[in-house]
Design a protein around this motif. Structure first.
Motif, PDB file in Angstrom:
ATOM      1  N   GLN A 112       4.578  -0.749  -2.040  1.00 35.07           N
ATOM      2  CA  GLN A 112       3.968   0.530  -1.655  1.00 35.07           C
ATOM      3  C   GLN A 112       2.618   0.299  -0.994  1.00 35.07           C
ATOM      4  O   GLN A 112       2.229   1.010  -0.065  1.00 35.07           O
ATOM      5  N   ASP A 144       6.913  -4.030  -7.944  1.00 34.56           N
ATOM      6  CA  ASP A 144       8.026  -3.124  -7.653  1.00 34.56           C
ATOM      7  C   ASP A 144       8.960  -2.969  -8.854  1.00 34.56           C
ATOM      8  O   ASP A 144       9.547  -1.907  -9.062  1.00 34.56           O
ATOM      9  N   PRO A 152       2.883   7.269  -8.253  1.00 32.19           N
ATOM     10  CA  PRO A 152       2.486   7.373  -6.847  1.00 32.19           C
ATOM     11  C   PRO A 152       1.582   8.555  -6.514  1.00 32.19           C
ATOM     12  O   PRO A 152       1.221   8.755  -5.348  1.00 32.19           O
TER      13      PRO A 152
END
Length: 244
Positions: A112, A144, A152
């Motif tokens: 990300q 991950d 997030p």
């Protein structure tokens, strides 16, 4: 067998203990594990601060020939290899073999960061020798595969600290100032987006660098990985250009 504060038996530990997040089994509470050792750990913390700063004052970073750039998708395979080397070889003086194995569950590459354009690479003659980034998202640490640690949600620069994430150096290029280069780049990027402070979850091997760079321990967070305690410490720093 765990030694004092998670360091190997017979070796003097760095830092004041271990750390994690009590939510979902990874809580950032001190608990009995740390409380029982709080008084003895204070001297270690003071010694760490002095030793880390002394090391950097005596041996300045050797950054000549190093170049920093933003990580790209094509770098992912090389990054995973470097991170695996760093996890395997740079923690031996701080963790038991079982702790090193367990740490892989809570460390690693978070793609990300690459997608967000906030992950950086340090190269020497085109070879990746270090990596690290920052984030405007709530995830504090993990790769991950660490799905239970991921969040997030975007942070609010007016009240939240930005995250410093996934800092790794190739074992053959340690002590060249690579970590400092990456931290400086990340801190400047976070400040440019309005963040007044930064926060990270430090491993015991990474903590001396963070102390030398002005980070302060906020909370010891031991992480329980299938019964193996991995010492971690939440650390924070107020950015130089932050409003008083």
């Amino acid at each position: 067998m765990l030694g004092q504060f998670g360091a190997k038996q017979g070796r003097k530990p760095f830092g004041i203990g271990a750390g994690g997040d009590q939510d979902a089994g990874h809580g950032c509470g001190l608990g009995q594990y740390v409380v029982a050792r709080k008084e003895r750990s204070s001297a270690s913390a003071i010694g760490l601060c002095s030793a880390a700063r002394l090391i950097w004052s005596i041996k300045p970073p050797m950054t000549e020939g190093l170049a920093l750039r933003t990580a790209l998708e094509r770098d992912l395979d090389a990054l995973r290899k470097l991170i695996e080397l760093a996890i395997s070889r740079l923690q031996d003086a701080f963790l038991t073999p079982a702790q090193v194995v367990a740490s892989r569950q809570i460390m690693g590459l978070d793609t990300q960061l690459v997608e967000d354009g906030s992950y950086f690479i340090v190269e020497d003659a085109g070879i990746i020798v270090g990596c690290g980034g920052w984030s405007r998202r709530a995830t504090l640490y993990g790769g991950d595969h660490s799905r239970e640690l991921r969040n997030p949600v975007l942070l609010d620069p007016s009240k939240d600290p930005a995250r410093i994430r996934a800092m790794y150096t190739h074992p053959d290029h340690a002590r060249r100032g690579i970590g400092r280069m990456l931290l400086d780049r990340c801190e400047r990027a976070a400040a440019a987006e309005g963040f007044a402070s930064v926060e990270l979850m430090a491993t015991m091997s990474g903590r001396p660098l963070y102390v030398a760079c002005g980070y302060e321990a906020a909370e010891d967070c031991p992480v329980d990985v299938a019964g193996v305690i991995v010492p971690m410490t939440r650390m924070r720093k107020r950015l130089a250009n932050a409003a008083a």
